[in-house]
Design a protein around this motif. Structure first.
Motif, mmCIF file in Angstrom:
data_model
loop_
_atom_site.group_PDB
_atom_site.id
_atom_site.type_symbol
_atom_site.label_atom_id
_atom_site.label_comp_id
_atom_site.label_asym_id
_atom_site.label_seq_id
_atom_site.Cartn_x
_atom_site.Cartn_y
_atom_site.Cartn_z
ATOM 1 N N VAL A 1 -39.047 4.021 16.007
ATOM 2 C CA VAL A 1 -37.802 3.274 16.163
ATOM 3 C C VAL A 1 -38.125 1.846 16.598
ATOM 4 C CG1 VAL A 1 -35.584 3.175 17.353
ATOM 5 C CG2 VAL A 1 -36.587 5.398 16.758
ATOM 6 N N MET A 2 -37.980 0.906 15.641
ATOM 7 C CA MET A 2 -38.238 -0.507 15.901
ATOM 8 C C MET A 2 -37.250 -1.342 15.097
ATOM 9 S SD MET A 2 -42.412 -0.757 15.744
ATOM 10 C CE MET A 2 -42.555 -0.062 14.085
ATOM 11 N N PRO A 3 -36.953 -2.551 15.579
ATOM 12 C CA PRO A 3 -36.066 -3.431 14.807
ATOM 13 C C PRO A 3 -36.783 -3.971 13.568
ATOM 14 C CG PRO A 3 -36.914 -4.576 16.727
ATOM 15 C CD PRO A 3 -37.390 -3.144 16.828
ATOM 16 N N ARG A 4 -36.015 -4.514 12.689
ATOM 17 C CA ARG A 4 -36.461 -5.152 11.450
ATOM 18 C C ARG A 4 -37.065 -4.184 10.451
ATOM 19 N NH1 ARG A 4 -39.376 -10.664 11.660
ATOM 20 N NH2 ARG A 4 -41.087 -9.479 12.586
ATOM 21 N N LEU A 5 -38.081 -3.407 10.840
ATOM 22 C CA LEU A 5 -38.692 -2.444 9.925
ATOM 23 C C LEU A 5 -39.225 -1.289 10.752
ATOM 24 C CD1 LEU A 5 -39.364 -2.080 6.882
ATOM 25 C CD2 LEU A 5 -41.637 -2.987 7.410
ATOM 26 N N ASP A 6 -38.674 -0.102 10.541
ATOM 27 C CA ASP A 6 -39.084 1.043 11.370
ATOM 28 C C ASP A 6 -40.465 1.558 10.976
ATOM 29 O OD1 ASP A 6 -38.959 3.037 9.301
ATOM 30 O OD2 ASP A 6 -36.878 3.479 9.747
ATOM 31 N N VAL B 1 -45.279 -6.445 17.314
ATOM 32 C CA VAL B 1 -44.044 -6.072 18.002
ATOM 33 C C VAL B 1 -43.074 -5.263 17.147
ATOM 34 C CG1 VAL B 1 -44.175 -7.995 19.635
ATOM 35 C CG2 VAL B 1 -42.935 -8.279 17.474
ATOM 36 N N ASP B 2 -43.328 -5.160 15.863
ATOM 37 C CA ASP B 2 -42.511 -4.331 14.980
ATOM 38 C C ASP B 2 -43.219 -4.188 13.634
ATOM 39 O OD1 ASP B 2 -41.874 -6.610 13.358
ATOM 40 O OD2 ASP B 2 -40.112 -7.037 14.571
ATOM 41 N N GLY B 3 -42.574 -3.485 12.720
ATOM 42 C CA GLY B 3 -43.208 -3.218 11.433
ATOM 43 C C GLY B 3 -43.511 -4.451 10.614
ATOM 44 N N LEU B 4 -42.589 -5.405 10.581
ATOM 45 C CA LEU B 4 -42.846 -6.620 9.805
ATOM 46 C C LEU B 4 -43.994 -7.412 10.399
ATOM 47 C CD1 LEU B 4 -39.269 -7.887 8.842
ATOM 48 C CD2 LEU B 4 -40.967 -6.758 7.391
ATOM 49 N N ASP C 1 -45.571 -1.514 18.569
ATOM 50 C CA ASP C 1 -44.467 -0.954 19.359
ATOM 51 C C ASP C 1 -43.605 -2.108 19.829
ATOM 52 O OD1 ASP C 1 -42.902 0.313 21.569
ATOM 53 O OD2 ASP C 1 -44.216 2.007 21.112
ATOM 54 N N ASP C 2 -42.292 -1.960 19.737
ATOM 55 C CA ASP C 2 -41.385 -3.036 20.126
ATOM 56 C C ASP C 2 -41.103 -3.084 21.624
ATOM 57 O OD1 ASP C 2 -39.935 -0.570 19.636
ATOM 58 O OD2 ASP C 2 -38.092 -1.711 19.914
ATOM 59 N N THR C 3 -41.480 -2.058 22.365
ATOM 60 C CA THR C 3 -41.247 -2.020 23.805
ATOM 61 C C THR C 3 -42.487 -2.534 24.533
ATOM 62 O OG1 THR C 3 -39.806 -0.098 23.496
ATOM 63 C CG2 THR C 3 -40.576 -0.547 25.744
ATOM 64 N N ASP C 4 -42.323 -3.644 25.238
ATOM 65 C CA ASP C 4 -43.464 -4.284 25.903
ATOM 66 C C ASP C 4 -44.233 -3.325 26.802
ATOM 67 O OD1 ASP C 4 -42.831 -6.713 24.712
ATOM 68 O OD2 ASP C 4 -41.791 -7.495 26.468
ATOM 69 N N ASN C 5 -43.528 -2.567 27.645
ATOM 70 C CA ASN C 5 -44.208 -1.677 28.596
ATOM 71 C C ASN C 5 -45.039 -0.615 27.892
ATOM 72 O OD1 ASN C 5 -43.106 -3.073 30.740
ATOM 73 N ND2 ASN C 5 -41.444 -1.624 31.057
ATOM 74 N N ILE C 6 -44.482 -0.028 26.842
ATOM 75 C CA ILE C 6 -45.217 1.013 26.100
ATOM 76 C C ILE C 6 -46.412 0.390 25.384
ATOM 77 C CG2 ILE C 6 -45.097 2.714 24.245
ATOM 78 C CD1 ILE C 6 -43.526 3.537 26.731
ATOM 79 N N ARG C 7 -46.178 -0.735 24.716
ATOM 80 C CA ARG C 7 -47.268 -1.410 24.002
ATOM 81 C C ARG C 7 -48.392 -1.761 24.979
ATOM 82 N NH1 ARG C 7 -44.353 -5.045 21.957
ATOM 83 N NH2 ARG C 7 -44.863 -6.709 23.429
#
Length: 131
Positions: A54-59, A32-35, A8-14
């Protein structure tokens, strides 16, 4: 003890997902994201992956597609944990081989129940290694 890769790219959720799973006895690795997940997944050897959409670089959908296409990771159960919960999102998740879908905001008990269920019974047989 089951190991979970939390993506997950969102620190709080992760951090919330990590805290809930850790309290229930899971070993947790994060990305932090798909890649980042694709770079870590083989070494981390998770029993389950939780994956945001919904994440940057690779969803999450493209990440799930790549995980399913790789013989080393295609057997790992995937639980999408996302606010993207339209019928089209759920259908796309199913089409990409996602095993479960948990909608944000999520009930921590439901998330733990889903992850535990996938860790115990959701795993497909591990493919045979090439000789």
């Amino acid at each position: 003890m089951a190991r979970v890769l939390v993506v997950d790219d969102t620190d709080n959720i992760r951090n919330l997902i990590v805290m809930n799973l850790t309290l229930e006895g899971f070993e947790v690795v994060t990305a932090v994201d798909g890649l980042d997940a694709l770079e870590k997944v083989v070494d981390a050897a998770p029993d389950v992956i939780t994956l945001d959409v919904v994440m940057p670089r690779l969803d999450g959908f493209k990440t799930a597609e790549r995980l399913r296409a790789d013989p080393r990771t295609r057997h790992i159960p995937i639980a999408m944990v996302s606010a993207s919960a339209q019928a089209s999102d759920l259908r796309r998740g199913t089409e990409t081989g996602v095993d479960a879908y948990v909608t944000k905001p999520f009930d921590p008990d439901e998330l733990v129940r889903v992850v535990r269920g996938l860790a115990e019974t959701g795993r497909s047989p591990v493919p045979d290694s090439p000789a």
